[in-house]
Design a protein around this motif. Sequence first.
Motif, short mmCIF file in Angstrom:
data_model
loop_
_atom_site.label_atom_id
_atom_site.label_comp_id
_atom_site.label_asym_id
_atom_site.label_seq_id
_atom_site.Cartn_x
_atom_site.Cartn_y
_atom_site.Cartn_z
N UNK A 67 0.84 -1.17 0.00
CA UNK A 67 0.00 0.00 0.00
C UNK A 67 0.88 1.24 0.00
N UNK A 68 0.63 2.14 -0.93
CA UNK A 68 1.44 3.35 -1.08
C UNK A 68 2.92 3.00 -1.15
N UNK A 69 3.22 2.07 -2.05
CA UNK A 69 4.57 1.53 -2.16
C UNK A 69 5.61 2.57 -2.56
N UNK A 70 5.17 3.66 -3.17
CA UNK A 70 6.14 4.67 -3.58
C UNK A 70 6.62 5.52 -2.42
N UNK A 71 5.87 5.55 -1.35
CA UNK A 71 6.13 6.47 -0.25
C UNK A 71 7.22 5.91 0.64
N UNK A 76 2.25 -4.23 -6.05
CA UNK A 76 2.44 -2.87 -5.54
C UNK A 76 1.16 -2.07 -5.69
N UNK A 77 0.92 -1.17 -4.75
CA UNK A 77 -0.18 -0.22 -4.88
C UNK A 77 0.42 1.17 -4.81
N UNK A 78 0.10 1.99 -5.80
CA UNK A 78 0.65 3.34 -5.88
C UNK A 78 -0.49 4.35 -6.01
N UNK A 79 -0.47 5.38 -5.16
CA UNK A 79 -1.44 6.47 -5.29
C UNK A 79 -0.97 7.40 -6.39
N UNK A 80 -1.93 7.85 -7.21
CA UNK A 80 -1.64 8.75 -8.31
C UNK A 80 -2.41 10.05 -8.08
N UNK A 99 1.73 12.61 -10.77
CA UNK A 99 2.78 12.27 -9.82
C UNK A 99 2.28 11.14 -8.92
N UNK A 100 3.20 10.39 -8.34
CA UNK A 100 2.81 9.45 -7.30
C UNK A 100 2.82 10.23 -5.99
N UNK A 101 1.90 9.90 -5.11
CA UNK A 101 1.70 10.67 -3.89
C UNK A 101 1.25 9.71 -2.79
N UNK A 102 0.80 10.27 -1.71
CA UNK A 102 0.18 9.48 -0.64
C UNK A 102 -1.20 10.07 -0.37
N UNK A 103 -2.07 9.99 -1.38
CA UNK A 103 -3.44 10.42 -1.25
C UNK A 103 -3.69 11.90 -1.47
N UNK A 104 -2.64 12.71 -1.39
CA UNK A 104 -2.79 14.14 -1.62
C UNK A 104 -1.49 14.71 -2.15
N UNK A 105 -1.63 15.81 -2.86
CA UNK A 105 -0.46 16.45 -3.47
C UNK A 105 0.56 16.86 -2.41
N UNK A 106 1.83 16.64 -2.71
CA UNK A 106 2.91 17.06 -1.84
C UNK A 106 3.26 16.09 -0.73
N UNK A 107 2.49 15.04 -0.55
CA UNK A 107 2.75 14.09 0.53
C UNK A 107 3.32 12.81 -0.08
N UNK A 141 -6.29 6.08 -8.06
CA UNK A 141 -6.38 7.41 -8.63
C UNK A 141 -6.97 8.34 -7.57
N UNK A 142 -6.18 9.32 -7.14
CA UNK A 142 -6.52 10.13 -5.97
C UNK A 142 -6.76 11.58 -6.35
N UNK A 143 -6.11 12.47 -5.64
CA UNK A 143 -6.34 13.91 -5.75
C UNK A 143 -6.10 14.45 -7.16
N UNK A 144 -6.95 15.37 -7.59
CA UNK A 144 -6.80 16.02 -8.89
C UNK A 144 -7.48 15.30 -10.03
N UNK A 145 -8.17 14.18 -9.73
CA UNK A 145 -8.89 13.40 -10.73
C UNK A 145 -8.02 12.95 -11.90
#
Length: 174
Positions: free
Chosen positions: A1-5, A29-33, A46-54, A84-88
């Motif tokens: 979960x959130x493997x990029x973080x 792997x699970x990656x938030x986008x 970008x890859x993120x953790x549910x929100x931009x900048x995180x 697929x998260x923040x920013x659609x």
Amino acid sequence: HNANHDDRTAFSNNIFPLEDALTAGYRGLMLDVCKCENDQNVLEITFCHGECGFGPRDPTEVFTNINTFLNDNPNDMIVVNFELSEGNPTATELWDVIGAVNGIASKTYDYLVGPWPTMKEMQNTNKQLILFQHNGQNCITNPTLCVSSIQTFHDFALETKYAFKSVAEVEDES
């Protein structure tokens, strides 16, 4: 979960980069986008953790590293589920970024219809990567936002609900 973080200060379960997880044997792997503003105030994937900048990671860098790993390990396969998260962000926008990484498109399995191939059949055709997405657009009502390289996760898999308290509850899920 959130493997990029891999921010060691935020989560104790993601203290090493994704690339270390591959070396350790992880193949799912699970990656938030997210679609976020860059330094020039332009929206980008970008890859993120549910929100931009995180926990941001550059998808091109991540998939260049995944491609290198797959080149070095031709018998291995990786399954990625993008949230697929923040920013659609859309699957099409994501594929435009990661599909441009030299070598990734040829390694990615494009599901069209019918039964899935066996792992051996995928190996025989040099397909080492299966990509899914969830929380995004509906590909039936908005097909232009989707690509055959990134399938809708819940069309092929069932997620175990946190509320389940027994095996019987899981088995009864339809």
